[in-house]
Enzyme design. Structure first.
Site, mmCIF file in Angstrom:
data_model
loop_
_atom_site.group_PDB
_atom_site.id
_atom_site.type_symbol
_atom_site.label_atom_id
_atom_site.label_comp_id
_atom_site.label_asym_id
_atom_site.label_seq_id
_atom_site.Cartn_x
_atom_site.Cartn_y
_atom_site.Cartn_z
ATOM 1 N N HIS A 116 -4.012 -5.730 1.951
ATOM 2 C CA HIS A 116 -3.883 -5.943 3.396
ATOM 3 C C HIS A 116 -4.533 -7.267 3.741
ATOM 4 C CE1 HIS A 116 -2.819 -1.767 3.665
ATOM 5 N NE2 HIS A 116 -3.969 -1.384 3.170
ATOM 6 N N CYS A 171 0.819 -1.219 0.000
ATOM 7 C CA CYS A 171 0.000 0.000 0.000
ATOM 8 C C CYS A 171 0.854 1.271 0.000
ATOM 9 C CB CYS A 171 -0.975 -0.050 1.170
ATOM 10 S SG CYS A 171 -2.419 0.993 0.927
#
Lengths: 245, 427
Positions: A198, A96
């Site tokens: 995630h 990310c």
């Protein structure tokens, strides 16, 4: 690192800034899967006021909010440690905000284009106004990497464009991934991987942890009994496929 | 001194909702009717739908209702409902109190609660973190409690530091007295734009959201209980109220034992904060504490309930900071623990936060796992090297636990489901 010679050094970069989405999980999972195979692990957590060691075997960078992302990039740009490690062949997984930082550029919390570390040939920018990519992702991995489809959860505003020097890590069958509309998710080149997933990503995809361990040790790993990871994977795959109809 | 308005605030005796203008009165009536219909249809208390209807008819109703009251607002990531209850109990020493005691903490729920104010003099109002600035503008509070800020439901909530920034902007120049936790740098950042702050050493076990200075981005230093930025002059303020171990120290240095029935460090901190609030309104500390000691459970939390011939203590923990505090208050090993986690809309749909929780603190206990996302928990516990069993039903999890009271820790909707299951079994 060669088995039997020394410890595997696992370096987790900036938990004080880039650990917003349970990112410690990836470090814990790599550590555990190495130990279960009798590989000795030394984990080094590097705070953002400390120097990144050059002697690591596996490096992890996690996700974070916009301001910590800018602060992390500012500090990492001044620290040659990670770049030196990657150029001598160390393994790196960035997630990310971390994925954006290891590319050539990204947009920060002040809407400025910030230079990244240039360790992966990608550029990140802001996605369309009002669209945030949030939710479950399912993605088929580049066959060259020999992994099962990736399952994960994404939560980002940015989009990431791949340059000629990076290949897509995967192609989404659900979710946004890189957010560029071409169905790609993440990127990889050599032993450097970036992803928006995630979960943390290794909790549902332990194969990814094993890939990093294989690269870092240079030897095939003994298979593990992955009862809970496998049950979680199949439950998540079912849930996402049901949702996608 | 009891029931005396704060000097200079000019709050007269309560006039009650009968003094409202006609449109507001109509809105209050409509909200009560709607709530009653909703209750009869078996859809909960009806307070939220009632409040929504009322605000549609009279958008400034919250402000008009609050105008008759001396208002305290309570906000933060964790401990809102319990602290609201403790403040309400303490304030009852001074006069009648209206409160949104069941935790309906957005403007509709707050409006609905205030519409039932009756002869209340004080309004003690829990406010969702995201709505604090707006409610503070409408309700013209005399005091605002800022408990803590930490990561919670990141897939749908604002970033934690952005919330602190919103508080800071929204509370800048407020006339209210802020009662704020000096041990949470994000809260201190948010509160330090206000004129009048009572700093409370309320502690904060979870530190992972405030390693970077909210002011300049520098790395925070944390020697002992102190904290300061290494790069600028942002640091922990001087406190006037403190929780020290099991005791509270007041601004005069007097030490008060906190013999609460509610368990844990976090609740002693909540009580210390509540005593500081009560003192702002002139309520005597001994009287405030005596009333707080009577609180045993708050909206089902901390309740010990019989189920299948066993005693279960029900504990709500919604985010990493909450789990950390909860682990510190449960009975020591080998007391059995049941964990239940869901990821429905009200919980946040991303379970990544489970990896921020240090489950190794549960080592040495029999563990049973439940909930819609029990497999996420199973992987988490497995990687932590713990032994556990996984169940679909509470009855099976309970049966798997060895004798003794069972500590049951669940996140939001999992907690509500467990309460329903237990209630149905009791019926």
């Amino acid at each position: 690192m060669t088995i039997g010679m020394s410890k595997l050094r696992l370096v987790w970069i900036y938990p004080d800034l880039l650990s917003t989405y349970g990112d410690q999980g990836n470090a814990l999972i790599v550590e555990r899967r190495a130990r279960l195979r009798g590989i000795d692990v030394e984990r080094v957590d590097v705070r953002s006021d400390q120097a990144v060691p050059t002697s690591g075997d596996i490096y992890l960078i996690g996700g974070g909010e916009d301001r910590p992302q800018r602060l992390a990039a500012e500090r990492l740009r001044k620290d040659p440690g990670l770049g030196q490690a990657v150029s001598r062949g160390a393994t790196l997984l960035a997630v990310c905000a971390g994925y954006q930082i290891i590319g050539h550029e990204f947009v920060d919390d002040l809407d400025r284009v910030e230079p990244g570390l240039g360790l992966l040939d990608v550029k990140s920018g802001r996605g369309p106004v009002g669209r945030r990519c949030v939710g479950e992702v399912l993605a088929d991995v580049d066959p060259q990497l020999g992994l099962q489809p990736l399952s994960g959860f994404e939560n980002h505003q940015g989009v990431t464009h791949l340059g000629a020097g990076a290949k897509p890590l995967a192609r989404v069958t659900a979710g946004f991934g890189n957010g560029t509309g071409d169905g790609t998710e993440g990127a990889w080149s050599g032993r450097v991987l970036g992803t928006y997933l995630h979960g943390p990503v290794m909790s549902r995809n332990p194969g990814l942890a094993d890939l990093l361990l294989t690269w870092a040790t240079g030897v095939p790993l003994t298979p593990l009994e992955d009862r809970w990871h496998e049950q979680l994977r199949s439950e998540r795959l079912r849930a996402v496929r049901a949702q996608a109809g | 001194m009891t029931g005396t308005p704060v000097p200079g605030q000019g709050a007269g005796p309560a006039r009650g909702p009968e003094a409202l203008p006609p449109r507001a009165k109509l809105a209050v009536t409509a909200s009560r009717v709607t709530a009653a219909i909703s209750r009869r249809a078996g859809k909960g208390s009806g307070s939220v739908i009632g409040g929504k209807i009322a605000l549609r008819i009279a958008p400034d109703l919250l402000a008009q209702l609050a105008d008759h009251l001396q208002v305290v607002l309570v906000s933060g990531t964790n401990g809102k409902t319990t602290t609201t209850r403790l403040v309400a109990e303490a304030m009852r020493a001074a006069g009648p109190v209206v409160s949104n005691a069941l935790g309906a903490n957005m403007p509709a729920g707050i409006t609905s609660a205030l519409a039932g104010a009756g002869d209340a003099v004080y309004g003690v109002i829990e406010v969702d973190e995201k709505y604090l600035a707006g409610v503070a503008r409408d309700a013209d509070p005399l005091a605002i409690v800022l408990l803590n800020l930490s990561r919670d439901q990141l897939d749908r909530a604002a970033e934690t530091r952005m919330l602190a920034e919103k508080w800071r902007e929204g509370l800048r120049g407020t006339e209210a007295v802020l009662v704020a936790n000096a041990d949470d740098p994000l809260v201190v950042w948010a509160a330090s734009s206000a004129k009048d702050v009572v700093w409370v050493a309320a502690g904060q076990m979870w530190q992972e959201d405030s390693w970077s200075c909210p002011s300049c981005g520098g790395v925070m230093n944390r020697p002992g209980d102190d904290w300061f930025c290494g790069d600028c002059d942002f640091r922990r303020p001087q406190v006037t109220w403190s929780l020290v171990g099991d005791e509270m120290v007041d601004p005069d240095g007097a030490v008060w034992p906190l013999e609460l029935q509610l368990p844990g460090r976090a609740n002693r901190a909540n009580a210390t904060t509540a005593a500081a609030v009560a003192s702002v309104f002139g309520v005597d500390t001994a009287a405030a504490l005596a009333r707080m000691k009577n609180v045993t459970a708050v909206a089902g939390r901390y309740d010990v309930v019989p189920y299948q011939g066993r005693n279960l203590r029900l504990l709500l923990a919604k985010n990493p900071a909450g789990w950390l505090e909860t682990f510190s208050l449960i009975d020591p090993a080998p007391a059995p623990v049941i964990l239940s986690v869901n990821a429905l809309d009200a919980d946040g749909k991303d379970t990544s936060w489970l990896w921020d929780v240090d489950y190794t603190k549960l080592a040495g206990r029999p563990l049973a796992v439940l909930g819609q996302r029990r497999l996420d928990l199973a992987v988490r516990l497995d990687v932590a090297g713990l032994t556990f069993t996984v169940h679909e039903h509470l009855a099976d999890a309970v049966a798997a636990c060895p004798p003794g009271q069972i500590e049951v820790i669940a996140n939001y909707t999992a907690f509500q489901q467990l309460r329903r299951t237990i209630k149905e079994a009791q019926a």
